[in-house]
Design an enzyme around this catalytic site. Structure first.
Site, PDB file in Angstrom:
ATOM      1  N   TYR A  40      26.905  22.647  39.703  1.00  0.00           N
ATOM      2  CA  TYR A  40      27.523  23.523  39.444  1.00  0.00           C
ATOM      3  C   TYR A  40      28.716  24.154  40.417  1.00  0.00           C
ATOM      4  CZ  TYR A  40      24.835  24.686  35.148  1.00  0.00           C
ATOM      5  OH  TYR A  40      24.297  24.599  34.281  1.00  0.00           O
ATOM      6  N   LYS A  43      14.305  15.489  41.647  1.00  0.00           N
ATOM      7  CA  LYS A  43      14.409  14.222  41.301  1.00  0.00           C
ATOM      8  C   LYS A  43      14.706  13.049  42.233  1.00  0.00           C
ATOM      9  CE  LYS A  43      14.394  10.946  37.954  1.00  0.00           C
ATOM     10  NZ  LYS A  43      13.201  10.468  37.455  1.00  0.00           N
ATOM     11  N   ASP A 100      11.415  14.948  35.137  1.00  0.00           N
ATOM     12  CA  ASP A 100      11.080  14.308  33.913  1.00  0.00           C
ATOM     13  C   ASP A 100       9.438  14.605  33.444  1.00  0.00           C
ATOM     14  OD1 ASP A 100      10.489  12.640  36.281  1.00  0.00           O
ATOM     15  OD2 ASP A 100      11.359  10.756  35.188  1.00  0.00           O
ATOM     16  N   ASP A 129      18.699  25.257  34.607  1.00  0.00           N
ATOM     17  CA  ASP A 129      19.390  25.315  33.293  1.00  0.00           C
ATOM     18  C   ASP A 129      18.807  24.992  31.903  1.00  0.00           C
ATOM     19  OD1 ASP A 129      21.339  26.284  31.527  1.00  0.00           O
ATOM     20  OD2 ASP A 129      22.335  24.288  31.832  1.00  0.00           O
ATOM     21  N   ASP A 182      16.245  26.546  29.096  1.00  0.00           N
ATOM     22  CA  ASP A 182      16.138  26.638  27.400  1.00  0.00           C
ATOM     23  C   ASP A 182      14.887  26.080  27.008  1.00  0.00           C
ATOM     24  OD1 ASP A 182      18.723  27.403  27.535  1.00  0.00           O
ATOM     25  OD2 ASP A 182      19.290  25.842  25.998  1.00  0.00           O
TER      26      ASP A 182
HETATM   27  C1  IPM Z   1      23.024  29.568  31.312  1.00  0.00           C
HETATM   28  C2  IPM Z   1      24.162  28.948  30.617  1.00  0.00           C
HETATM   29  C3  IPM Z   1      25.552  28.801  31.506  1.00  0.00           C
HETATM   30  C4  IPM Z   1      24.901  27.835  32.711  1.00  0.00           C
HETATM   31  C5  IPM Z   1      26.589  28.240  31.136  1.00  0.00           C
HETATM   32  C6  IPM Z   1      27.246  29.019  29.991  1.00  0.00           C
HETATM   33  C7  IPM Z   1      27.830  27.868  32.152  1.00  0.00           C
HETATM   34  O1  IPM Z   1      23.841  27.889  30.023  1.00  0.00           O
HETATM   35  O2  IPM Z   1      23.275  30.635  31.808  1.00  0.00           O
HETATM   36  O3  IPM Z   1      21.897  29.080  31.058  1.00  0.00           O
HETATM   37  O4  IPM Z   1      24.697  26.477  32.584  1.00  0.00           O
HETATM   38  O5  IPM Z   1      24.518  28.346  33.688  1.00  0.00           O
HETATM   39 MN    MN Z   2      21.945  27.607  29.915  1.00  0.00          MN
END
Ligand code: IPM
Ligand code: MN
Ligand code: NAD
Length: 350
Positions: free
Chosen positions: A135, A186, A219, A243, A247
């Protein structure tokens, strides 16, 4: 009653809708006499960018530094496909305030919410490095738009950056009386950047003999998160993996609408936000789940030291889910605002 100065950037899509509910909950915390808030709203987001060309001005960042906390909704708008504004507002705030800890809890608030068979309890925390990795924005294009184009995106791993997030994860485990920290990288493929993670994890880990050290390649980690999620207590990892893992973590706890996060640099101003994005398809429909944003406000209360208020808000969210006084994605039939109202009433009557 202590008062706090909070800066709020609702952002795009469902961001302002869920942020409004989180702010209503802070008002209820104030009405209940637990803590007071002076909220300043900032207009930054896609609309403001498209109207003025401004993303996040330096003065705003300076204002943030002087606040007790910053709260953000979500960013992302189909009219800004390169996410230029979000890079400055969201990532800019994380990077320029040096909020190196992205603290993302994964907590199952009700067993009906976990999509996995037979999982009735889950409580682990992901610490995502928040200021470097892929990032960092280092890289570029060569021969852009030609058949010979080259695109590079550098993965930046500094000893300081890796060490401080790993140490934070161990300190968290020690404070909470937890037994294990799992670092995920990784390093079997990324022999330079992630070998640094392996070495630093061993070095820092040696200072915490009371805590078990686990390591999983990313993984294998995602595979285990689905097979045996209860084996995890604390996961520490790089920006990009964090990130993705969070999710998945959000899905395990009932969906993106419930996941919250804190962006921290201990001792300095922090920024709180739901994990989800601007969900354009839900915008303006009163269907977005505000509980992730409300739980982000709950994390803010906890971080400010307002433990009673944080507990009441968490109880209110649990009750909203238990009684199905919540949005459709988590098994209820209420809209965004009515879900917020339910939490507000619970907090006011605490
Ligand atoms: C998060 C989001 C952000 C990230 C994006 C919008 C840049 O996905 O906060 O998880 O990848 O950090
Ligand atoms: Mn995210
Ligand atoms: P998203 O999180 O916006 O939505 C993905 C899906 O998750 C939605 O379609 C919806 O089904 C569900 N969801 C998300 N939030 C919800 C909520 N509050 N209530 C109920 N369901 C919810 O991710 P996306 O669709 O990949 O991205 C949309 C935009 O948001 C993109 O521009 C992306 O870059 C951006 N984004 C921003 C952030 C952020 O600002 N922190 C985070 C992720 C994505």
């Amino acid at each position: 009653m202590k008062r706090y100065r909070i800066g709020v950037v609702g952002g795009d899509g469902i961001g302002p809708e869920v942020t409004r509910e989180a702010m209503k909950v802070l008002e209820a915390v104030e009405a209940a006499g637990l803590a007071g808030f002076d909220v300043k709203e900032f207009p930054y987001g896609a609309d403001h960018y498209l109207e003025t060309g401004e993303t996040l001005p330096d003065e705003a960042l300076e204002e943030f530094r002087a606040l007790d906390s910053v709260f953000m909704g979500a960013f992302g708008d189909p009219r800004v496909p390169d996410m230029r504004h979000a890079a400055d507002i969201l990532l800019g705030t994380r990077f320029r305030l040096d909020l190196y800890v992205n603290h993302r809890p994964v907590k199952l608030l009700h067993e009906r919410l976990c999509p996995l068979k037979g999982v009735s309890a889950l409580d682990f925390t992901v610490f995502r490095e928040n200021t470097e990795g892929l990032y960092a924005g280092m890289g570029g294009n060569f021969k852009l738009g030609t058949p010979d184009e080259i695109a590079t995106q550098e993965d930046i791993n500094t000893r300081k950056g890796v060490e401080r997030i790993i140490r934070h994860a161990f300190e968290f485990a020690r404070k909470r009386g937890l037994e294990r920290v799992c670092m995920s990288d990784k390093s079997n493929a990324l022999r330079y950047g992630h070998d640094l993670w392996t070495r630093v994890f061993a070095e820092v880990g040696a200072e915490y003999p009371d805590i078990e050290k686990d390591h999983l390649y990313v993984d294998a980690l995602v595979m285990q998160l689905v097979r045996k999620p209860h084996m995890f207590q604390v996961i520490v990892t790089c920006n990009m993996f964090g990130d993705i893992i969070t999710d998945l973590g959000a899905a395990l706890q009932g969906g993106l609408g419930l996941a919250a996060s804190a962006n921290l640099h201990p001792g300095e101003v922090a920024m709180f936000e739901p994990v989800h994005g601007s969900a354009p398809k839900y915008t303006g429909k009163d269907v977005a789940n505000p509980l992730g944003a409300i739980l982000a406000a709950q994390m803010m209360l906890a971080e400010l030291g307002e433990t009673s208020a944080a507990k009441v808000v968490e109880d209110a969210v649990r009750e909203s889910i238990r009684t199905r006084k919540c949005t459709r994605d988590v098994g209820g039939s209420l809209g965004t605002a009515a879900t917020g109202d339910f939490v507000v009433d619970y907090v006011r009557n605490c």
